[in-house]
Design a protein around this motif. Structure first.
Motif, PDB file in Angstrom:
ATOM      1  N   MET A 153       0.754  -1.241  -0.033  1.00 49.95           N
ATOM      2  CA  MET A 153      -0.166   0.118  -0.081  1.00 49.95           C
ATOM      3  C   MET A 153       0.746   1.269  -0.098  1.00 49.95           C
ATOM      4  N   ASN A 154       2.123   1.193   0.850  1.00 47.72           N
ATOM      5  CA  ASN A 154       2.831   2.249   0.957  1.00 47.72           C
ATOM      6  C   ASN A 154       3.513   2.422  -0.321  1.00 47.72           C
ATOM      7  N   ASN A 155       3.883   1.452  -1.086  1.00 47.95           N
ATOM      8  CA  ASN A 155       4.513   1.395  -2.504  1.00 47.95           C
ATOM      9  C   ASN A 155       3.605   2.179  -3.547  1.00 47.95           C
ATOM     10  N   SER A 156       2.418   1.660  -3.591  1.00 50.11           N
ATOM     11  CA  SER A 156       1.483   2.370  -4.659  1.00 50.11           C
ATOM     12  C   SER A 156       1.319   3.856  -4.368  1.00 50.11           C
ATOM     13  N   SER A 157       1.121   4.454  -2.950  1.00 52.96           N
ATOM     14  CA  SER A 157       1.193   5.855  -2.984  1.00 52.96           C
ATOM     15  C   SER A 157       2.295   6.584  -3.230  1.00 52.96           C
ATOM     16  N   SER A 158       3.542   6.115  -2.964  1.00 53.44           N
ATOM     17  CA  SER A 158       4.600   6.615  -3.443  1.00 53.44           C
ATOM     18  C   SER A 158       4.836   6.706  -4.907  1.00 53.44           C
ATOM     19  N   ILE A 159       4.187   5.633  -5.711  1.00 51.13           N
ATOM     20  CA  ILE A 159       4.428   5.535  -7.257  1.00 51.13           C
ATOM     21  C   ILE A 159       3.402   6.776  -7.614  1.00 51.13           C
ATOM     22  N   LYS A 160       2.230   6.968  -7.008  1.00 53.93           N
ATOM     23  CA  LYS A 160       1.306   7.934  -7.358  1.00 53.93           C
ATOM     24  C   LYS A 160       1.653   9.247  -7.198  1.00 53.93           C
ATOM     25  N   PHE A 161       2.546   9.388  -5.924  1.00 51.54           N
ATOM     26  CA  PHE A 161       3.127  10.840  -5.797  1.00 51.54           C
ATOM     27  C   PHE A 161       4.132  11.142  -6.921  1.00 51.54           C
ATOM     28  N   ILE A 162       4.693  10.124  -7.308  1.00 52.02           N
ATOM     29  CA  ILE A 162       5.971  10.360  -8.240  1.00 52.02           C
ATOM     30  C   ILE A 162       5.176  10.639  -9.622  1.00 52.02           C
ATOM     31  N   LEU A 163       4.364  10.122  -9.842  1.00 49.36           N
ATOM     32  CA  LEU A 163       3.532  10.206 -11.375  1.00 49.36           C
ATOM     33  C   LEU A 163       3.049  11.679 -11.068  1.00 49.36           C
ATOM     34  N   PHE A 164       2.364  11.939 -10.000  1.00 47.21           N
ATOM     35  CA  PHE A 164       1.823  13.222  -9.905  1.00 47.21           C
ATOM     36  C   PHE A 164       2.986  14.314 -10.101  1.00 47.21           C
ATOM     37  N   CYS A 165       3.952  14.349  -9.462  1.00 43.18           N
ATOM     38  CA  CYS A 165       5.221  15.192  -9.441  1.00 43.18           C
ATOM     39  C   CYS A 165       5.572  15.457 -11.060  1.00 43.18           C
ATOM     40  N   ILE A 166       5.784  14.279 -11.694  1.00 48.59           N
ATOM     41  CA  ILE A 166       6.232  14.360 -13.133  1.00 48.59           C
ATOM     42  C   ILE A 166       5.058  15.067 -13.961  1.00 48.59           C
ATOM     43  N   LEU A 167       3.772  14.647 -13.701  1.00 47.00           N
ATOM     44  CA  LEU A 167       2.825  15.158 -14.469  1.00 47.00           C
ATOM     45  C   LEU A 167       2.682  16.677 -14.162  1.00 47.00           C
ATOM     46  N   PHE A 168       2.723  17.081 -12.905  1.00 49.78           N
ATOM     47  CA  PHE A 168       2.682  18.669 -12.551  1.00 49.78           C
ATOM     48  C   PHE A 168       3.899  19.433 -13.136  1.00 49.78           C
ATOM     49  N   SER A 169       5.255  18.964 -13.099  1.00 45.48           N
ATOM     50  CA  SER A 169       6.367  19.642 -13.825  1.00 45.48           C
ATOM     51  C   SER A 169       5.835  19.648 -15.241  1.00 45.48           C
ATOM     52  N   PHE A 170       5.363  18.517 -15.953  1.00 43.61           N
ATOM     53  CA  PHE A 170       5.323  18.598 -17.367  1.00 43.61           C
ATOM     54  C   PHE A 170       4.532  19.831 -17.811  1.00 43.61           C
ATOM     55  N   THR A 171       3.324  19.799 -16.807  1.00 45.82           N
ATOM     56  CA  THR A 171       2.328  20.743 -17.359  1.00 45.82           C
ATOM     57  C   THR A 171       2.979  22.227 -16.859  1.00 45.82           C
ATOM     58  N   GLN A 172       3.990  22.334 -15.991  1.00 46.32           N
ATOM     59  CA  GLN A 172       4.456  23.748 -15.889  1.00 46.32           C
ATOM     60  C   GLN A 172       5.306  23.972 -17.117  1.00 46.32           C
ATOM     61  N   LEU A 173       6.032  23.080 -17.523  1.00 47.94           N
ATOM     62  CA  LEU A 173       6.896  23.236 -18.579  1.00 47.94           C
ATOM     63  C   LEU A 173       6.447  23.446 -19.894  1.00 47.94           C
ATOM     64  N   SER A 174       5.167  22.682 -20.237  1.00 44.47           N
ATOM     65  CA  SER A 174       4.647  22.880 -21.548  1.00 44.47           C
ATOM     66  C   SER A 174       3.609  24.148 -21.355  1.00 44.47           C
ATOM     67  N   PHE A 175       3.334  24.853 -20.344  1.00 48.53           N
ATOM     68  CA  PHE A 175       2.462  25.815 -20.254  1.00 48.53           C
ATOM     69  C   PHE A 175       3.329  26.978 -20.023  1.00 48.53           C
ATOM     70  N   ALA A 176       4.545  27.197 -19.889  1.00 50.91           N
ATOM     71  CA  ALA A 176       5.164  28.020 -19.472  1.00 50.91           C
ATOM     72  C   ALA A 176       5.001  29.323 -20.442  1.00 50.91           C
ATOM     73  N   GLN A 177       4.783  30.447 -19.829  1.00 49.74           N
ATOM     74  CA  GLN A 177       4.733  31.779 -20.783  1.00 49.74           C
ATOM     75  C   GLN A 177       5.880  32.450 -20.733  1.00 49.74           C
ATOM     76  N   ASN A 178       6.256  33.202 -21.933  1.00 51.21           N
ATOM     77  CA  ASN A 178       7.392  33.923 -22.071  1.00 51.21           C
ATOM     78  C   ASN A 178       7.093  35.340 -21.076  1.00 51.21           C
ATOM     79  N   LEU A 179       8.105  35.447 -20.234  1.00 50.73           N
ATOM     80  CA  LEU A 179       7.974  36.710 -19.238  1.00 50.73           C
ATOM     81  C   LEU A 179       8.114  38.000 -19.917  1.00 50.73           C
ATOM     82  N   LYS A 180       8.993  37.954 -21.046  1.00 50.11           N
ATOM     83  CA  LYS A 180       9.299  39.199 -21.797  1.00 50.11           C
ATOM     84  C   LYS A 180       8.324  39.681 -22.675  1.00 50.11           C
TER      85      LYS A 180
END
Length: 136
Positions: free
Chosen positions: A1-28
């Motif tokens: 049970m502990n192993n599946s929650s850590s995998i879900k957390f890692i997948l969530f972090c990867i998904l979150f960082s992917f969305t931040q990189l793909s939707f980053a806007q130019n600040l200039k």
């Protein structure tokens, strides 16, 4: 049970960082330079350009779009010394290809002159401090 929650957390972090990189806007931001000019506004419509013709009002070397000044403003400022402040937008003139004629002449490529527009102009009448006061 502990192993599946850590995998879900890692997948969530990867998904979150992917969305931040793909939707980053130019600040200039594309910011236009603020300019001001003082001159006599004659209120005449002028055509600028040779091939890419635009009808504008001119003050000094700057163009003002016909839609940026109302008829009321036009009648108020016509023939007066005005102070104009706004944002500079330069429209780069296009270069036309070299032409050749039937008798063998080759003409140089033609470059359309650049047009300097004042965007969102704000007008005010400019009074020179050295003008004499009218006494009755």
């Amino acid at each position: 049970m502990n192993n599946s929650s850590s995998i879900k957390f890692i997948l969530f972090c990867i998904l979150f960082s992917f969305t931040q990189l793909s939707f980053a806007q130019n600040l200039k931001q594309d910011s236009l330079k603020e300019i001001s000019t003082i001159g006599i506004f004659d209120g005449k419509k002028v055509q600028v350009g040779n091939f890419d013709i635009a009808q504008v009002y001119k003050i000094n070397e700057y163009c003002i779009s016909l839609s940026d000044i109302s008829e009321n403003q036009l009648s108020n400022f016509k023939g007066k010394k005005v102070f104009v402040i706004g944002f500079l937008k330069v429209i780069i003139g296009s270069t036309h290809s070299a032409k050749s004629s039937t008798d063998g002449k080759i003409y140089e490529p033609y470059k359309e002159p650049d047009k300097k527009y004042i965007i969102n102009p704000k007008f005010s009448i400019y009074y020179d401090n050295r003008e004499p006061l009218i006494n009755n």
